[in-house]
Each structure stands twice: as structure tokens, then as C-alpha cells.
Design a protein around this motif. Structure first.
Motif, PDB file in Angstrom:
ATOM      1  N   TYR A  58       0.838  -1.205   0.000  1.00  0.00           N
ATOM      2  CA  TYR A  58       0.000   0.000   0.000  1.00  0.00           C
ATOM      3  C   TYR A  58       0.878   1.263   0.000  1.00  0.00           C
ATOM      4  O   TYR A  58       0.686   2.178  -0.795  1.00  0.00           O
ATOM      5  CB  TYR A  58      -0.926  -0.010   1.226  1.00  0.00           C
ATOM      6  N   TYR A  59       1.866   1.269   0.891  1.00  0.00           N
ATOM      7  CA  TYR A  59       2.716   2.464   0.991  1.00  0.00           C
ATOM      8  C   TYR A  59       3.617   2.631  -0.222  1.00  0.00           C
ATOM      9  O   TYR A  59       4.110   3.724  -0.489  1.00  0.00           O
ATOM     10  CB  TYR A  59       3.531   2.431   2.294  1.00  0.00           C
ATOM     11  N   GLU A  60       3.809   1.547  -0.952  1.00  0.00           N
ATOM     12  CA  GLU A  60       4.591   1.673  -2.183  1.00  0.00           C
ATOM     13  C   GLU A  60       3.715   2.068  -3.373  1.00  0.00           C
ATOM     14  O   GLU A  60       4.216   2.262  -4.488  1.00  0.00           O
ATOM     15  CB  GLU A  60       5.309   0.346  -2.489  1.00  0.00           C
ATOM     16  N   GLY A  61       2.418   2.143  -3.143  1.00  0.00           N
ATOM     17  CA  GLY A  61       1.498   2.480  -4.245  1.00  0.00           C
ATOM     18  C   GLY A  61       1.289   1.332  -5.208  1.00  0.00           C
ATOM     19  O   GLY A  61       1.024   1.548  -6.382  1.00  0.00           O
TER      20      GLY A  61
ATOM     21  N   THR B 298      -0.755  -1.536  -4.417  1.00  0.00           N
ATOM     22  CA  THR B 298      -1.973  -2.313  -4.180  1.00  0.00           C
ATOM     23  C   THR B 298      -3.049  -1.956  -5.204  1.00  0.00           C
ATOM     24  O   THR B 298      -3.082  -0.853  -5.730  1.00  0.00           O
ATOM     25  CB  THR B 298      -2.538  -2.036  -2.774  1.00  0.00           C
ATOM     26  N   THR B 299      -3.927  -2.963  -5.449  1.00  0.00           N
ATOM     27  CA  THR B 299      -5.078  -2.691  -6.317  1.00  0.00           C
ATOM     28  C   THR B 299      -6.207  -2.127  -5.468  1.00  0.00           C
ATOM     29  O   THR B 299      -6.143  -2.158  -4.231  1.00  0.00           O
ATOM     30  CB  THR B 299      -5.564  -3.988  -6.987  1.00  0.00           C
ATOM     31  N   LEU B 300      -7.221  -1.642  -6.137  1.00  0.00           N
ATOM     32  CA  LEU B 300      -8.369  -1.079  -5.402  1.00  0.00           C
ATOM     33  C   LEU B 300      -9.015  -2.147  -4.512  1.00  0.00           C
ATOM     34  O   LEU B 300      -9.435  -1.865  -3.387  1.00  0.00           O
ATOM     35  CB  LEU B 300      -9.396  -0.521  -6.389  1.00  0.00           C
TER      36      LEU B 300
ATOM     37  N   GLU C  22      -6.956  -2.619  -1.472  1.00  0.00           N
ATOM     38  CA  GLU C  22      -7.128  -1.479  -0.568  1.00  0.00           C
ATOM     39  C   GLU C  22      -8.449  -1.578   0.183  1.00  0.00           C
ATOM     40  O   GLU C  22      -8.541  -1.210   1.367  1.00  0.00           O
ATOM     41  CB  GLU C  22      -7.048  -0.159  -1.366  1.00  0.00           C
TER      42      GLU C  22
ATOM     43  N   LYS D 193      -9.203  -1.601   4.246  1.00  0.00           N
ATOM     44  CA  LYS D 193     -10.223  -0.768   4.899  1.00  0.00           C
ATOM     45  C   LYS D 193     -11.152  -1.627   5.737  1.00  0.00           C
ATOM     46  O   LYS D 193     -11.462  -1.293   6.893  1.00  0.00           O
ATOM     47  CB  LYS D 193     -11.029  -0.001   3.843  1.00  0.00           C
TER      48      LYS D 193
ATOM     49  N   LEU E  11      -5.852   6.073   9.990  1.00  0.00           N
ATOM     50  CA  LEU E  11      -5.800   6.436   8.576  1.00  0.00           C
ATOM     51  C   LEU E  11      -6.956   5.801   7.806  1.00  0.00           C
ATOM     52  O   LEU E  11      -7.696   6.481   7.109  1.00  0.00           O
ATOM     53  CB  LEU E  11      -4.456   6.002   7.982  1.00  0.00           C
TER      54      LEU E  11
ATOM     55  N   ARG F  81      -9.694   4.401   8.916  1.00  0.00           N
ATOM     56  CA  ARG F  81     -11.016   4.834   9.393  1.00  0.00           C
ATOM     57  C   ARG F  81     -11.351   6.217   8.843  1.00  0.00           C
ATOM     58  O   ARG F  81     -12.495   6.496   8.488  1.00  0.00           O
ATOM     59  CB  ARG F  81     -11.046   4.843  10.920  1.00  0.00           C
TER      60      ARG F  81
ATOM     61  N   LEU G 288     -10.270   7.443   5.999  1.00  0.00           N
ATOM     62  CA  LEU G 288     -10.578   7.309   4.572  1.00  0.00           C
ATOM     63  C   LEU G 288     -12.003   6.806   4.360  1.00  0.00           C
ATOM     64  O   LEU G 288     -12.716   7.283   3.477  1.00  0.00           O
ATOM     65  CB  LEU G 288      -9.571   6.360   3.911  1.00  0.00           C
TER      66      LEU G 288
ATOM     67  N   ALA H  61     -15.318   9.196   2.805  1.00  0.00           N
ATOM     68  CA  ALA H  61     -16.037   8.800   1.589  1.00  0.00           C
ATOM     69  C   ALA H  61     -17.544   8.873   1.777  1.00  0.00           C
ATOM     70  O   ALA H  61     -18.297   8.872   0.808  1.00  0.00           O
ATOM     71  CB  ALA H  61     -15.624   7.392   1.187  1.00  0.00           C
TER      72      ALA H  61
ATOM     73  N   ARG I 173     -17.022  16.450  -2.127  1.00  0.00           N
ATOM     74  CA  ARG I 173     -15.904  15.895  -1.336  1.00  0.00           C
ATOM     75  C   ARG I 173     -14.562  16.353  -1.892  1.00  0.00           C
ATOM     76  O   ARG I 173     -13.658  16.737  -1.152  1.00  0.00           O
ATOM     77  CB  ARG I 173     -15.978  14.363  -1.346  1.00  0.00           C
TER      78      ARG I 173
ATOM     79  N   VAL J 255      -5.277  12.657  10.995  1.00  0.00           N
ATOM     80  CA  VAL J 255      -5.067  12.246   9.604  1.00  0.00           C
ATOM     81  C   VAL J 255      -5.452  13.385   8.664  1.00  0.00           C
ATOM     82  O   VAL J 255      -4.751  13.674   7.685  1.00  0.00           O
ATOM     83  CB  VAL J 255      -5.897  10.984   9.275  1.00  0.00           C
TER      84      VAL J 255
ATOM     85  N   ARG K  59      -7.729   8.458  -5.034  1.00  0.00           N
ATOM     86  CA  ARG K  59      -7.432   7.027  -4.918  1.00  0.00           C
ATOM     87  C   ARG K  59      -8.039   6.421  -3.659  1.00  0.00           C
ATOM     88  O   ARG K  59      -8.804   5.472  -3.713  1.00  0.00           O
ATOM     89  CB  ARG K  59      -5.906   6.813  -4.909  1.00  0.00           C
TER      90      ARG K  59
ATOM     91  N   ILE L 225     -10.008   7.740  -1.189  1.00  0.00           N
ATOM     92  CA  ILE L 225     -11.358   8.064  -0.738  1.00  0.00           C
ATOM     93  C   ILE L 225     -12.383   7.770  -1.826  1.00  0.00           C
ATOM     94  O   ILE L 225     -13.414   7.161  -1.570  1.00  0.00           O
ATOM     95  CB  ILE L 225     -11.439   9.526  -0.246  1.00  0.00           C
TER      96      ILE L 225
ATOM     97  N   SER M 153       2.482   7.018  -3.684  1.00  0.00           N
ATOM     98  CA  SER M 153       3.311   6.319  -2.699  1.00  0.00           C
ATOM     99  C   SER M 153       4.002   7.318  -1.769  1.00  0.00           C
ATOM    100  O   SER M 153       4.019   7.154  -0.542  1.00  0.00           O
ATOM    101  CB  SER M 153       4.335   5.467  -3.433  1.00  0.00           C
TER     102      SER M 153
ATOM    103  N   ARG N  61       1.433   8.843   0.645  1.00  0.00           N
ATOM    104  CA  ARG N  61       1.012   7.914   1.701  1.00  0.00           C
ATOM    105  C   ARG N  61       2.092   7.798   2.773  1.00  0.00           C
ATOM    106  O   ARG N  61       1.805   7.772   3.969  1.00  0.00           O
ATOM    107  CB  ARG N  61       0.727   6.533   1.096  1.00  0.00           C
TER     108      ARG N  61
END
Lengths: 190, 171
Positions: free
Chosen positions: A13-16, A18-20, A23, A27, A45, A47, A49, A53, B19, B106, B124, B126, B150, B153
Motif C-alpha cells: 500500500y505504501y509503495e502504491g 496495491t489494487t483497489l 485497498e 479498509k 488512517l 477509518r 478514509l 467517503a 468531497r 489524519v 485514490r 477516498i 506512494s 502515503r
């Protein structure tokens, strides 16, 4: 879902990477209350996100926004567009106001001046004018008479001066006889 | 596109636009006004809307452009009553306590990101956009989006960890 898998997902995830879908897995995992201690630092983080939404634009908000927009629109246009009928009314009312002000001022000044008696003094009777003029002329003539007396006295002064002139002549002759060389230089003869 | 189509295809985007605008501008009221602005822009070109492949992408690009304009205007503020009022409201909004300190932390961390990074994280994490969709809205290459995401994040994580450490030190 085991913790090892979550940890792996977090790293990616932090490397960018992951797929949706992955992700969404993260969550879902952090939305759940039973998060192990070692992973709890990531919970806020995810929670956040999820909750962000869910934010929606409510009906009231939209109406309030529309009201603000209409208000602004009114503020922008009110100066520019005045119907011609109203314009004439403005002119007329301005003129009427000016007139009323003028009349009011005239009355005010008259009243104030009347109370202080300005106009009575400004409009004297002919008798008063005559007597005042006479007084003034008398004053001048009396002054003139005393002035003439002074001139009379000047005449005696003139006579006296003549006598002195004679003495002066006599003195001149005398010096001419006694001390003729002093006459050469008139500047010293004073 | 007639009003009927507009109501069924464009209007439902209001929450996403809201949003996104709120993420960028940080203020509820300004974001609400921006939603209206976006709809007005789209209504004005309603005859051409059918030519667009994705109405959502168009709406989001419009939102992004309007937000960036507003943010730019904020950097060179013109003194006026309205601005001052908005400024006061901003302070009031920021001062309002959140449900949870951790979650509001956050938000604060996200607000420290650059406009571009904030935009990418929002789209991405949200809104759940794919990389090609983000690339369409931001106008960046997909790879650049991935790198920026990346980095953003990690930056958020770093800020949150630092905040926590600070709290431990205080206690």
C-alpha cells in the motif's frame, strides 16, 4: 484474514502497488474492532478514509449555497439596473427634498434674525438718518474750527521766525567783518 | 442533453464533486458554492456533453481547475469583507473539535500535503479511482501518479508517527 497478509498488503500500500480491491480489504480489516496491537497505528488512517467517503452534500446545504449565490447576484446587479420610471421618481424626490430644505433654511434664518432684531436696525427711519447725519456733520465742523485756531497760532510762529532770520543776517554780516577767512568754508560756518 | 438527462447523469455527481472540492479548499461553504459552479459550467455546455466519454472525469477536471483557481486567488488575497468573513469561518471550522483526535490528525496530515498530492490521495483512497482515471483528472502520467501516491502515503504515515511520538513525550 491473517496478520502476515495484512502486513504484506500494508507494505505494498505504501509503495502504491496495491489494487483497489486490496485497498478495500485493508479498509474492511481496520474497520473491524479487533485489530492487533502491532497494527493499531494504521487504524486512524483507514477509518478516516472510510468516513470521508461517506460525506455528502445535503439538500439544505445546496439550498443555502443557492441562496448565497442569489444574494451575491442581487448585490452585483442592483446598482446597474434601475427601471426608468423609478429613475424619474428619484429625480423628483431629490428636487422636492432640495426645495423643502431651502424653504426650511429661509424660515429658520428669518426667525433667528427677527428674534435678534437685525432687520429693525437695518431699516432705519428717515428721521433717524437725518439726525445721525447732522450729528456727524457737526462733529466734523467743530473739529474744523479747532483746526483753524491752530493755524492762526502758526502765523505768530511765522513772525517770530522772521525776527530770528534777521538776527541770523546780522550775525552773518558780523562774521564777515570780524573774521572774513571763515566765510571761505561755508561748511564750518554753522 | 436535456434537463432530464442532466438530472440523471450529472446531478448524482454532486457528492463526489463536493468531497473533492472540500478536500482541496478545506471549507464546507466554499465547497458547496463550488459544486453549484461546476454544475453551471456543465449546464452551459449541455449540447456538447454527449461527446464526452466520461462525464464524471469532466466534472472532476472542472472541479480541480476551479479549486486551483480559488487557491491561487487565496495566495494573493484581495482585502474585502467577504474574504475576512471567510477567513473567520475557516478558523472556526478548524477550531471545531472532531469526533476523534486520531482521525482529525489524519486530516491535518493530509492538509500538509501539496495540492497535487492531496488530490491524488483523495481520488485514490477516498473515491477509489483507478490510476488511469486519476491520470485523466490530474493530467499526469500514470507512473507519475503512482510515485506521487506512494510518496504522499508515506508522508502521511510519517506525520502520524511523529504526532504519536510527540504525544508520548508529553504524557
Amino acid at each position: 484474514m491473517n496478520i502476515k497478509e495484512i502486513e504484506g498488503l500494508l507494505d505494498r500500500y505504501y509503495e502504491g502497488e496495491t489494487t483497489l480491491a486490496e485497498e478495500q480489504k485493508l479498509k474492511d480489516f481496520f474497520l473491524h474492532d479487533e485489530v492487533p496491537e502491532t497494527l493499531r497505528q494504521h487504524q486512524p488512517l483507514f477509518r478516516f478514509l472510510i468516513s470521508e467517503a461517506k460525506l455528502t452534500l445535503s439538500e439544505e446545504n445546496q439550498e443555502a449555497s443557492l441562496d448565497r449565490r442569489i444574494e451575491r447576484y442581487r448585490g452585483e446587479t442592483s446598482i446597474l439596473s434601475v427601471p426608468p420610471g423609478k429613475k424619474r421618481l428619484y429625480y423628483l424626490s431629490a428636487m422636492a427634498a432640495g426645495l423643502v430644505l431651502l424653504i426650511g433654511l429661509v424660515f429658520l434664518i428669518r426667525n433667528e434674525a427677527g428674534r435678534k432684531g437685525y432687520f429693525e436696525n437695518l431699516r432705519p427711519s428717515t428721521e433717524l438718518a437725518y439726525s445721525q447725519t447732522r450729528q456727524a456733520l457737526l462733529l466734523v465742523s467743530v473739529g474744523l474750527n479747532t483746526g483753524l485756531d491752530e493755524v492762526q497760532r502758526l502765523k505768530t510762529l511765522d513772525n517770530a521766525m522772521e525776527q530770528i532770520q534777521r538776527i541770523n543776517k546780522f550775525y552773518n554780516y558780523q562774521t564777515q567783518f570780524i573774521n572774513p577767512e571763515r566765510m571761505q568754508d561755508p561748511s564750518t560756518n554753522k | 442533453m436535456n434537463l432530464q438527462d442532466f438530472n440523471t447523469k450529472v446531478y448524482p455527481l454532486k457528492d463526489k464533486i463536493f468531497r473533492f472540492a472540500k478536500r482541496m479548499l478545506g471549507q464546507t461553504e466554499e465547497a458547496e458554492d463550488l459544486v453549484q459552479e461546476v454544475f453551471i459550467r456543465m449546464w452551459k455546455i449541455r449540447e456538447k456533453l454527449d461527446e464526452y466519454r466520461s462525464l464524471e472525469a469532466l466534472a472532476m477536471v472542472t472541479t480541480k481547475n476551479l479549486c486551483l483557481d480559488k487557491l491561487k486567488a487565496r495566495k494573493f488575497p484581495v482585502e474585502s469583507f467577504n474574504d475576512q468573513r471567510q477567513f473567520i469561518e475557516t478558523i472556526a471550522e478548524e477550531a471545531r473539535p472532531d469526533h476523534s483526535d486520531l482521525i482529525s490528525g489524519v486530516r491535518e496530515a493530509m492538509n500538509t500535503l501539496t495540492e497535487q498530492a492531496r488530490m491524488i490521495v483523495h481520488l485514490r483512497d477516498i473515491e477509489g479511482y483507478e490510476f488511469d482515471e486519476i491520470s485523466e483528472v490530474t493530467g499526469m502520467e500514470e507512473n507519475a501518479v503512482r510515485v506521487a501516491l506512494s510518496r504522499a502515503r508515506k508522508r502521511i504515515r510519517e506525520i502520524l508517527i511523529n504526532n504519536k511520538r510527540y504525544e508520548y513525550q508529553r504524557n
